[in-house]
Structure formats: structure tokens, C-alpha cells
Design an enzyme around this catalytic site. Structure first.
Site, mmCIF file in Angstrom:
data_model
loop_
_atom_site.group_PDB
_atom_site.id
_atom_site.type_symbol
_atom_site.label_atom_id
_atom_site.label_comp_id
_atom_site.label_asym_id
_atom_site.label_seq_id
_atom_site.Cartn_x
_atom_site.Cartn_y
_atom_site.Cartn_z
ATOM 1 N N GLY A 190 0.828 -1.386 0.212
ATOM 2 C CA GLY A 190 -0.033 -0.013 -0.109
ATOM 3 C C GLY A 190 0.721 1.327 0.007
ATOM 4 O O GLY A 190 1.161 1.933 1.054
ATOM 5 N N GLY A 223 0.762 9.059 -0.772
ATOM 6 C CA GLY A 223 0.610 9.506 0.464
ATOM 7 C C GLY A 223 2.004 9.123 1.407
ATOM 8 O O GLY A 223 3.039 9.060 1.048
ATOM 9 N N TYR A 261 -13.172 2.799 11.387
ATOM 10 C CA TYR A 261 -11.977 2.987 10.998
ATOM 11 C C TYR A 261 -11.279 2.887 12.364
ATOM 12 O O TYR A 261 -10.099 2.049 12.467
ATOM 13 C CB TYR A 261 -11.678 4.575 10.376
ATOM 14 N N GLY A 309 2.595 5.880 2.352
ATOM 15 C CA GLY A 309 3.406 4.707 1.670
ATOM 16 C C GLY A 309 4.484 5.226 0.804
ATOM 17 O O GLY A 309 5.609 4.566 0.796
#
Length: 239
Positions: free
Chosen positions: A9, A13, A147, A15
Site C-alpha cells: 500500500g 501519501g 476506521y 506509503g
């Protein structure tokens, strides 16, 4: 001997910044993308890291990734699971399918990656696994219940896996980022972002670089006696 890292992933951003940071630290780096094909190809060209396709929700995709990575890396020293999605809204407005989809990537994907990459580390008696959670996994957040719950699950998984893999000299840790300037903040107004910065003791929002540098540290030999820990990279927002 060059160290290796696989970041699941990582096309955008936090990652993507981890890919840059691990490359800069001298690692041979592989990373995965799912939908962000152009971003992944650009990052591959920029850094020299190897991009692999992977849908973390699908077991067959993780299995295929493990086989591809085995052909690319001499050995895998560090596995970082960064794949995840968010959901913002009241829990009564969330469908069961949306809940399942979120947990499928955020938690089940971490389990699958661990399941298929861990055996080689155990056989070699060395390795590091790092999960990217969230400060909301530590304290919860209104309108982000799913989340928060998924990121809390990663924290519990970290602590359990550290105990399970410790005798095999495999370290397992977790980073819990705070408010980081990524695409996930696009839904916030400038006023909201300023309010979040004001609530942060260090008086600013975090950057992907802040998280990436912590990831390099926890994955490397300078953290060789650190396992089962949750490192908050949040500017003091949660203490």
C-alpha cells in the site's frame, strides 16, 4: 549486505514517502499498488524501487505477491503493511458491506500478508514486521467508528504477534500516526485543518516524512530490541 523492505500500500501519501525513505536509507525496496497505476509507475521511475500489483483484500493476490517478491528479493528483512481505507459518517448510516470492505483491507489484509510472509522470516530467525495503525485506533474518533475499530485491531494484532514471533527473533511493531497531510484530509476545510493543528501540542499537522522516518527506524537494526510497541507519530495530539 543490503537490507530489503516490502511496503504494501505505497503508491501515494505515507506509503510513497516510505518508499523514498527506505531507498534513501540504502534498502532494496519493493512496494505495492492497487488502483493508482500511474502514481506507482512514476514512483518506480523516481526511486528505482520495484512496483507490484496487489489487492490486499484478496488472498490470492497476497499469495501471488509473495511469490513475485520471492523472485525479486534475496531475502525480505522488513515487511510494512500500510494499505487501508477510511470511512467517515454515523455508524447507523454505514452498511454492513461497507464495514466488511473496510475491515477486509485494513485488518484481514494485514493478517494475510503476515501469514504468507512470516514463515520465511521464522525459518531465517530474523525479520521485522510493521503495521500502520492510527491514533484513532488508540482513543477512538466520533464518526470514524469503523476506521477506529480496524486500527485498534491492528494494535492488538501487533502485541499478540510480537509475543508469538519473539522466540523466532522476528520483531513486530506498529506506528499510530496522528493528523497527517495526505489525501485523507481532502474532506476537511482549511478552518478544520487549522483547528486540528491548534489542538496539536507541536502546533502543526504531521507530514508523510514524519511517519516514513519512524518506519525506517523501527524496521532497522537501531531498533533491534524493540518489539510489540505502538509508536505515536502525532505531535502530542494523543499522549
Amino acid at each position: 549486505m543490503m537490507q530489503t523492505a516490502l511496503i504494501i500500500g505505497a503508491s501515494r501519501g505515507i506509503g510513497a514517502e516510505m518508499v523514498r525513505a527506505f531507498c534513501k536509507a540504502g534498502y532494496q525496496v519493493g512496494f505495492t499498488y492497487c488502483r493508482s497505476v500511474q502514481e506507482a509507475k512514476s514512483l518506480e521511475t523516481e526511486t528505482g524501487a520495484r512496483a507490484f500489483f496487489c489487492d490486499g483484500r484478496l488472498e490470492e493476490s497476497i499469495i501471488a505477491l509473495e511469490k513475485e517478491a520471492k523472485g525479486y528479493f534475496r531475502r525480505l528483512d522488513a515487511l510494512i503493511y500500510n494499505a487501508g481505507v477510511a470511512y467517515s459518517g454515523l455508524i447507523q448510516d454505514m452498511t454492513a458491506q461497507e464495514w466488511d470492505d473496510l475491515f477486509s483491507l485494513n485488518v484481514r489484509g494485514a493478517f494475510l500478508a503476515t501469514k504468507y510472509f512470516l514463515p520465511a522470516m521464522i525459518s531465517r530467525q530474523s525479520g521485522s514486521i510493521l503495521y500502520i495503525s492510527s491514533m484513532w485506533g488508540q482513543v477512538g474518533a466520533s464518526c470514524e467508528a469503523a476506521y477506529s475499530a480496524s486500527k485498534a485491531a491492528l494494535i492488538g494484532f501487533t502485541k499478540a504477534m510480537a509475543q508469538e514471533t519473539g522466540p523466532s527473533h522476528v520483531r513486530v511493531n506498529c506506528i499510530a500516526p496522528g493528523v497527517i497531510e495526505t489525501d485523507m484530509l481532502k474532506c476537511y476545510s482549511q478552518e478544520d485543518l487549522q483547528a486540528l493543528a491548534d489542538e496539536t501540542p507541536l502546533q502543526r499537522l504531521g507530514s508523510p516524512v514524519d511517519v516514513a522516518q519512524a518506519a525506517v527506524f523501527l524496521s532497522g537494526q537501531n531498533a533491534s530490541f524493540i518489539t510489540g510497541q505502538v509508536l505515536g507519530v502525532n505531535g502530542g495530539f494523543v499522549v
